[in-house]
Design an enzyme around this catalytic site. Sequence first.
Site, PDB file in Angstrom:
ATOM      1  N   CYS A   4      38.131  48.756  31.379  1.00 48.75           N
ATOM      2  CA  CYS A   4      37.527  49.925  32.025  1.00 48.75           C
ATOM      3  C   CYS A   4      38.347  50.235  33.281  1.00 48.75           C
ATOM      4  O   CYS A   4      39.472  49.736  33.434  1.00 48.75           O
ATOM      5  CB  CYS A   4      36.050  49.694  32.331  1.00 48.75           C
ATOM      6  N   ASN A   7      37.228  46.966  36.010  1.00 48.75           N
ATOM      7  CA  ASN A   7      36.933  45.605  35.505  1.00 48.75           C
ATOM      8  C   ASN A   7      35.810  45.004  36.370  1.00 48.75           C
ATOM      9  O   ASN A   7      35.847  43.832  36.743  1.00 48.75           O
ATOM     10  CB  ASN A   7      38.180  44.697  35.524  1.00 48.75           C
ATOM     11  N   CYS A   9      32.249  46.597  36.030  1.00 49.48           N
ATOM     12  CA  CYS A   9      30.933  46.853  35.420  1.00 49.48           C
ATOM     13  C   CYS A   9      31.007  46.801  33.893  1.00 49.48           C
ATOM     14  O   CYS A   9      30.512  45.858  33.265  1.00 49.48           O
ATOM     15  CB  CYS A   9      30.400  48.234  35.838  1.00 49.48           C
ATOM     16  N   SER A  11      33.612  46.675  31.461  1.00 49.56           N
ATOM     17  CA  SER A  11      34.409  45.711  30.672  1.00 49.56           C
ATOM     18  C   SER A  11      33.988  44.262  30.890  1.00 49.56           C
ATOM     19  O   SER A  11      33.992  43.483  29.924  1.00 49.56           O
ATOM     20  CB  SER A  11      35.922  45.922  30.861  1.00 49.56           C
ATOM     21  N   ASP A 122      30.335  55.579  33.018  1.00 43.75           N
ATOM     22  CA  ASP A 122      30.562  54.659  34.133  1.00 43.75           C
ATOM     23  C   ASP A 122      29.281  54.570  34.966  1.00 43.75           C
ATOM     24  O   ASP A 122      28.827  55.567  35.515  1.00 43.75           O
ATOM     25  CB  ASP A 122      31.710  55.215  34.984  1.00 43.75           C
TER      26      ASP A 122
END
Length: 156
Positions: A4, A7, A9, A11, A122
Amino acid sequence: MFVCLGNHCRSPLAHGYFQYLLEKHGLEGEIEAASSGTSGWHIGEAPDSRICRVARRHGVGLDHIRGQKITKADLRTCDLILVMDRSNLRDVLSLDRDGRYTEKVRLLRTFDPSSVDNEIPDPYYSGIFEEVYTIVSRACDSLLEEIKSSLGAPTG
Ligand code: 4NP
């Protein structure tokens, strides 16, 4: 490898949840999971406490994960690079100028049977951590089933 932006939240959640699934299916010695970000903003940090809390509520631990930034070497060494949104997709593909590894780079949500736009939102500013957990876990469940059938292992 799950990727993401931060790294921080999405992924790490996919990484920890996928490891949890591998253990549940007795596949932790066969398949490895990892995660990284397209930015280096959270290198060396534990994941966001909000996603750790939601994952923990579901029995999934993320506390062992530390932020790292994706490298060109990851494109070579990983079998699959699973990104969360199209911005991640562009950023990862920009590391692969001659297109050698394009086939390995996929939107994770293409594995989510109820997905419409194939992006995982996100949650960093919106706070929709529970919703992201639902999406990521559903996509990872079906990803593992596909991998198992491609390896010829019994499903279920
Ligand atoms: P992620 O979310 O890409 O799911 O890890 C974000 C984490 C941190 C930031 C942005 C997105 N940030 O701006 O620090």
